[in-house]
Design a protein around this motif. Structure first.
Motif, PDB file in Angstrom:
ATOM      1  N   LEU A   1     -47.357 -29.231 -12.978  1.00 47.12           N
ATOM      2  CA  LEU A   1     -48.444 -29.258 -13.952  1.00 47.12           C
ATOM      3  C   LEU A   1     -49.051 -30.654 -14.002  1.00 47.12           C
ATOM      4  CD1 LEU A   1     -46.830 -27.282 -16.912  1.00 47.12           C
ATOM      5  CD2 LEU A   1     -48.567 -26.460 -15.324  1.00 47.12           C
ATOM      6  N   PRO A   2     -50.370 -30.757 -14.253  1.00 46.62           N
ATOM      7  CA  PRO A   2     -50.982 -32.072 -14.398  1.00 46.62           C
ATOM      8  C   PRO A   2     -50.452 -32.767 -15.642  1.00 46.62           C
ATOM      9  CG  PRO A   2     -52.506 -30.342 -14.992  1.00 46.62           C
ATOM     10  CD  PRO A   2     -51.328 -29.673 -14.370  1.00 46.62           C
ATOM     11  N   LEU A   3     -50.509 -34.099 -15.655  1.00 46.01           N
ATOM     12  CA  LEU A   3     -49.946 -34.860 -16.753  1.00 46.01           C
ATOM     13  C   LEU A   3     -50.564 -34.485 -18.094  1.00 46.01           C
ATOM     14  CD1 LEU A   3     -49.673 -38.416 -15.181  1.00 46.01           C
ATOM     15  CD2 LEU A   3     -47.834 -36.818 -15.631  1.00 46.01           C
ATOM     16  N   ASN A   4     -51.865 -34.172 -18.112  1.00 44.44           N
ATOM     17  CA  ASN A   4     -52.514 -33.887 -19.383  1.00 44.44           C
ATOM     18  C   ASN A   4     -52.387 -32.429 -19.805  1.00 44.44           C
ATOM     19  OD1 ASN A   4     -54.153 -32.686 -17.567  1.00 44.44           O
ATOM     20  ND2 ASN A   4     -56.030 -33.781 -18.132  1.00 44.44           N
ATOM     21  N   SER A   5     -51.547 -31.643 -19.082  1.00 46.48           N
ATOM     22  CA  SER A   5     -51.386 -30.234 -19.432  1.00 46.48           C
ATOM     23  C   SER A   5     -50.634 -30.067 -20.739  1.00 46.48           C
ATOM     24  CB  SER A   5     -50.649 -29.491 -18.322  1.00 46.48           C
ATOM     25  OG  SER A   5     -49.328 -29.976 -18.204  1.00 46.48           O
ATOM     26  N   THR A   6     -49.901 -31.109 -21.186  1.00 45.09           N
ATOM     27  CA  THR A   6     -49.194 -31.026 -22.452  1.00 45.09           C
ATOM     28  C   THR A   6     -50.159 -30.742 -23.592  1.00 45.09           C
ATOM     29  OG1 THR A   6     -47.623 -32.647 -21.610  1.00 45.09           O
ATOM     30  CG2 THR A   6     -47.565 -32.206 -23.976  1.00 45.09           C
ATOM     31  N   THR A   7     -51.319 -31.391 -23.559  1.00 44.80           N
ATOM     32  CA  THR A   7     -52.314 -31.166 -24.596  1.00 44.80           C
ATOM     33  C   THR A   7     -52.775 -29.718 -24.606  1.00 44.80           C
ATOM     34  OG1 THR A   7     -53.091 -33.437 -24.341  1.00 44.80           O
ATOM     35  CG2 THR A   7     -54.547 -31.914 -25.487  1.00 44.80           C
ATOM     36  N   ALA A   8     -53.005 -29.168 -23.426  1.00 45.44           N
ATOM     37  CA  ALA A   8     -53.449 -27.782 -23.326  1.00 45.44           C
ATOM     38  C   ALA A   8     -52.395 -26.829 -23.860  1.00 45.44           C
ATOM     39  CB  ALA A   8     -53.765 -27.446 -21.867  1.00 45.44           C
ATOM     40  N   PHE A   9     -51.119 -27.214 -23.708  1.00 45.12           N
ATOM     41  CA  PHE A   9     -50.030 -26.373 -24.199  1.00 45.12           C
ATOM     42  C   PHE A   9     -49.889 -26.479 -25.716  1.00 45.12           C
ATOM     43  CE2 PHE A   9     -45.566 -26.280 -25.547  1.00 45.12           C
ATOM     44  CZ  PHE A   9     -45.263 -24.973 -25.258  1.00 45.12           C
ATOM     45  N   LEU A  10     -50.017 -27.686 -26.250  1.00 46.22           N
ATOM     46  CA  LEU A  10     -49.797 -27.901 -27.671  1.00 46.22           C
ATOM     47  C   LEU A  10     -50.924 -27.367 -28.536  1.00 46.22           C
ATOM     48  CD1 LEU A  10     -48.392 -31.542 -27.694  1.00 46.22           C
ATOM     49  CD2 LEU A  10     -47.134 -29.459 -28.215  1.00 46.22           C
ATOM     50  N   THR A  11     -52.164 -27.579 -28.091  1.00 51.48           N
ATOM     51  CA  THR A  11     -53.296 -27.269 -28.946  1.00 51.48           C
ATOM     52  C   THR A  11     -53.336 -25.818 -29.410  1.00 51.48           C
ATOM     53  OG1 THR A  11     -54.562 -29.032 -27.918  1.00 51.48           O
ATOM     54  CG2 THR A  11     -55.801 -27.367 -29.135  1.00 51.48           C
ATOM     55  N   PRO A  12     -53.183 -24.792 -28.519  1.00 54.30           N
ATOM     56  CA  PRO A  12     -53.202 -23.406 -29.011  1.00 54.30           C
ATOM     57  C   PRO A  12     -52.084 -23.124 -30.011  1.00 54.30           C
ATOM     58  CG  PRO A  12     -53.443 -23.464 -26.641  1.00 54.30           C
ATOM     59  CD  PRO A  12     -53.044 -24.834 -27.066  1.00 54.30           C
ATOM     60  N   ALA A  13     -50.934 -23.745 -29.804  1.00 47.05           N
ATOM     61  CA  ALA A  13     -49.794 -23.465 -30.673  1.00 47.05           C
ATOM     62  C   ALA A  13     -50.023 -23.949 -32.094  1.00 47.05           C
ATOM     63  CB  ALA A  13     -48.527 -24.110 -30.094  1.00 47.05           C
ATOM     64  N   PHE A  14     -50.784 -25.036 -32.216  1.00 47.35           N
ATOM     65  CA  PHE A  14     -50.969 -25.631 -33.534  1.00 47.35           C
ATOM     66  C   PHE A  14     -52.436 -25.636 -33.950  1.00 47.35           C
ATOM     67  CE2 PHE A  14     -47.368 -27.861 -31.492  1.00 47.35           C
ATOM     68  CZ  PHE A  14     -46.374 -27.262 -32.224  1.00 47.35           C
ATOM     69  N   VAL A  50     -52.939 -40.468 -29.430  1.00 44.08           N
ATOM     70  CA  VAL A  50     -52.466 -40.896 -28.117  1.00 44.08           C
ATOM     71  C   VAL A  50     -52.655 -39.718 -27.171  1.00 44.08           C
ATOM     72  CG1 VAL A  50     -50.099 -40.169 -28.611  1.00 44.08           C
ATOM     73  CG2 VAL A  50     -50.512 -41.874 -26.845  1.00 44.08           C
ATOM     74  N   THR A  51     -52.939 -40.015 -25.922  1.00 45.40           N
ATOM     75  CA  THR A  51     -53.111 -38.925 -24.960  1.00 45.40           C
ATOM     76  C   THR A  51     -51.745 -38.468 -24.451  1.00 45.40           C
ATOM     77  OG1 THR A  51     -53.244 -40.330 -22.997  1.00 45.40           O
ATOM     78  CG2 THR A  51     -55.307 -39.935 -24.212  1.00 45.40           C
ATOM     79  N   ALA A  52     -51.685 -37.213 -24.051  1.00 50.58           N
ATOM     80  CA  ALA A  52     -50.434 -36.684 -23.493  1.00 50.58           C
ATOM     81  C   ALA A  52     -50.034 -37.444 -22.236  1.00 50.58           C
ATOM     82  CB  ALA A  52     -50.588 -35.201 -23.191  1.00 50.58           C
ATOM     83  N   GLU A  53     -51.030 -37.857 -21.446  1.00 49.15           N
ATOM     84  CA  GLU A  53     -50.736 -38.591 -20.207  1.00 49.15           C
ATOM     85  C   GLU A  53     -50.096 -39.929 -20.511  1.00 49.15           C
ATOM     86  OE1 GLU A  53     -52.986 -40.236 -16.176  1.00 49.15           O
ATOM     87  OE2 GLU A  53     -54.092 -39.050 -17.664  1.00 49.15           O
ATOM     88  N   ASP A  54     -50.637 -40.657 -21.501  1.00 52.89           N
ATOM     89  CA  ASP A  54     -50.065 -41.960 -21.852  1.00 52.89           C
ATOM     90  C   ASP A  54     -48.654 -41.800 -22.421  1.00 52.89           C
ATOM     91  OD1 ASP A  54     -52.311 -43.252 -21.005  1.00 52.89           O
ATOM     92  OD2 ASP A  54     -53.174 -43.521 -23.010  1.00 52.89           O
ATOM     93  N   LEU A  55     -48.447 -40.767 -23.229  1.00 54.04           N
ATOM     94  CA  LEU A  55     -47.123 -40.529 -23.809  1.00 54.04           C
ATOM     95  C   LEU A  55     -46.105 -40.228 -22.718  1.00 54.04           C
ATOM     96  CD1 LEU A  55     -45.200 -40.076 -26.174  1.00 54.04           C
ATOM     97  CD2 LEU A  55     -46.071 -37.733 -26.338  1.00 54.04           C
ATOM     98  N   LEU A  56     -46.463 -39.345 -21.791  1.00 51.50           N
ATOM     99  CA  LEU A  56     -45.551 -38.991 -20.709  1.00 51.50           C
ATOM    100  C   LEU A  56     -45.244 -40.194 -19.827  1.00 51.50           C
ATOM    101  CD1 LEU A  56     -43.934 -36.857 -19.203  1.00 51.50           C
ATOM    102  CD2 LEU A  56     -46.002 -36.258 -17.939  1.00 51.50           C
ATOM    103  N   THR A  57     -46.264 -40.987 -19.535  1.00 52.14           N
ATOM    104  CA  THR A  57     -46.062 -42.182 -18.707  1.00 52.14           C
ATOM    105  C   THR A  57     -45.084 -43.146 -19.354  1.00 52.14           C
ATOM    106  OG1 THR A  57     -48.302 -41.996 -17.803  1.00 52.14           O
ATOM    107  CG2 THR A  57     -47.224 -44.135 -17.607  1.00 52.14           C
ATOM    108  N   GLU A  58     -45.224 -43.349 -20.665  1.00 52.99           N
ATOM    109  CA  GLU A  58     -44.339 -44.263 -21.379  1.00 52.99           C
ATOM    110  C   GLU A  58     -42.913 -43.717 -21.444  1.00 52.99           C
ATOM    111  OE1 GLU A  58     -43.277 -47.726 -23.594  1.00 52.99           O
ATOM    112  OE2 GLU A  58     -44.792 -47.174 -22.093  1.00 52.99           O
ATOM    113  N   LEU A  59     -42.785 -42.409 -21.644  1.00 55.15           N
ATOM    114  CA  LEU A  59     -41.455 -41.800 -21.671  1.00 55.15           C
ATOM    115  C   LEU A  59     -40.742 -41.971 -20.332  1.00 55.15           C
ATOM    116  CD1 LEU A  59     -42.148 -38.477 -23.615  1.00 55.15           C
ATOM    117  CD2 LEU A  59     -40.809 -40.425 -24.421  1.00 55.15           C
TER     118      LEU A  59
END
Length: 279
Positions: A1-14, A50-59
């Motif tokens: 999955l692309p790094l910014n896919s976390t946002t796509a996953f979270l947004t519908p849920a919330f 914060v963007t999902a990409e920046d969060l994942l990169t830092e983690l």
């Protein structure tokens, strides 16, 4: 999955939340602060702080740093071992070392490694071998295994001896479940051995002994972990150093989820101190 896919996953849920995520959900776990921080980070992504990409990169960066720090500590402890030909630890000194390690927190995987190290150190003498160990959190039903350690004859894939580890008292019900496993196999199990770190009741000993005739020749035994190790090390006295090296190798190669980094470091520190007294 692309790094910014976390946002796509979270947004519908919330999508329908009208307030911050952290006020609507609660995760239970220890330490509690970690779970609170996790929810806060997810909320920050949702609130676009914060963007999902920046969060994942830092983690990933932090995890890599933690991995390097852990390996550096292990390497430092390994470098502290004497390279001189000192007198090997005696069997009783090794037993004391392992006993101290077993007394540490989160040591539930260690009895499995003790038995595995024993077989690895003398497999050529025994003409037996153990099958690869399964993950510490994998149920027997998932893996299809009969126990925690399975032993085959050297040139055969049929399991002849099974070890099951217990960090509590072995009960009659435990033995009954073992009997069900034995009955379900097409090949005869010669020995089904419980290794426990707790006391062994006379009732359980007597019940296990009666199973020999009922199973048509399979012996069920209940042994305490240190007693098993003491007998093994004295019986194979000349292989005691190989046992210790095998145990260390198994401890260090286990995933951190099975043997935590502090538990690995404690063993190296204990061994280093024990061998330093030999110099």
């Amino acid at each position: 999955l692309p790094l910014n896919s976390t946002t796509a996953f979270l947004t519908p849920a919330f999508r329908n939340l009208d307030r911050p995520l952290t006020t609507d959900l609660d995760l239970v776990g220890r330490p509690r602060q970690v779970y609170k921080a996790t929810l806060q980070l997810l909320d920050d992504v949702y609130q676009k702080k914060v963007t999902a990409e920046d969060l994942l990169t830092e983690l990933v960066r932090i995890l890599l740093l933690m991995r390097e720090e852990k390996q550096t500590r292990i390497n430092t402890l390994l470098a502290g071992f004497s390279s001189e030909n000192t007198l090997p630890l005696s069997s009783e000194e090794i037993i004391n070392l392992i006993k101290q390690h077993l007394q540490c927190k989160n040591s539930s995987r260690l009895p499995v490694l003790i038995v595995a190290a024993a077989y690895y150190s003398v497999e050529e003498k025994l003409g037996e071998r153990i099958l690869p160990l399964h993950s510490h959190n994998a149920a027997d039903e998932q893996t299809g295994s009969l126990g925690d350690v399975e032993v085959c004859l050297k040139n055969d894939d049929h399991v002849v001896t099974v070890y099951e580890m217990k960090l509590k008292q072995v009960t009659v019900n435990d033995i009954n479940r073992a009997l069900e496993k034995i009955a379900s196999t097409t090949n005869r199990i010669h020995n089904y051995i419980f290794i426990t770190t707790d006391d062994i009741s006379d009732e359980v000993k007597s019940y296990a002994a009666r199973c020999y005739e009922e199973t048509g020749g399979t012996e069920i035994a209940v042994l305490d972990c240190i007693g098993f190790l003491r007998h093994f090390l004295h019986f194979f006295h000349r292989s005691r150093a190989k046992f210790l090296d095998s145990y260390q190798s198994l401890v260090l190669s286990e995933p951190d989820s099975a043997v935590s980094p502090p538990l690995k470091e404690v063993f190296l520190a204990l061994r280093q101190a024990a061998e330093a007294d030999r110099e």
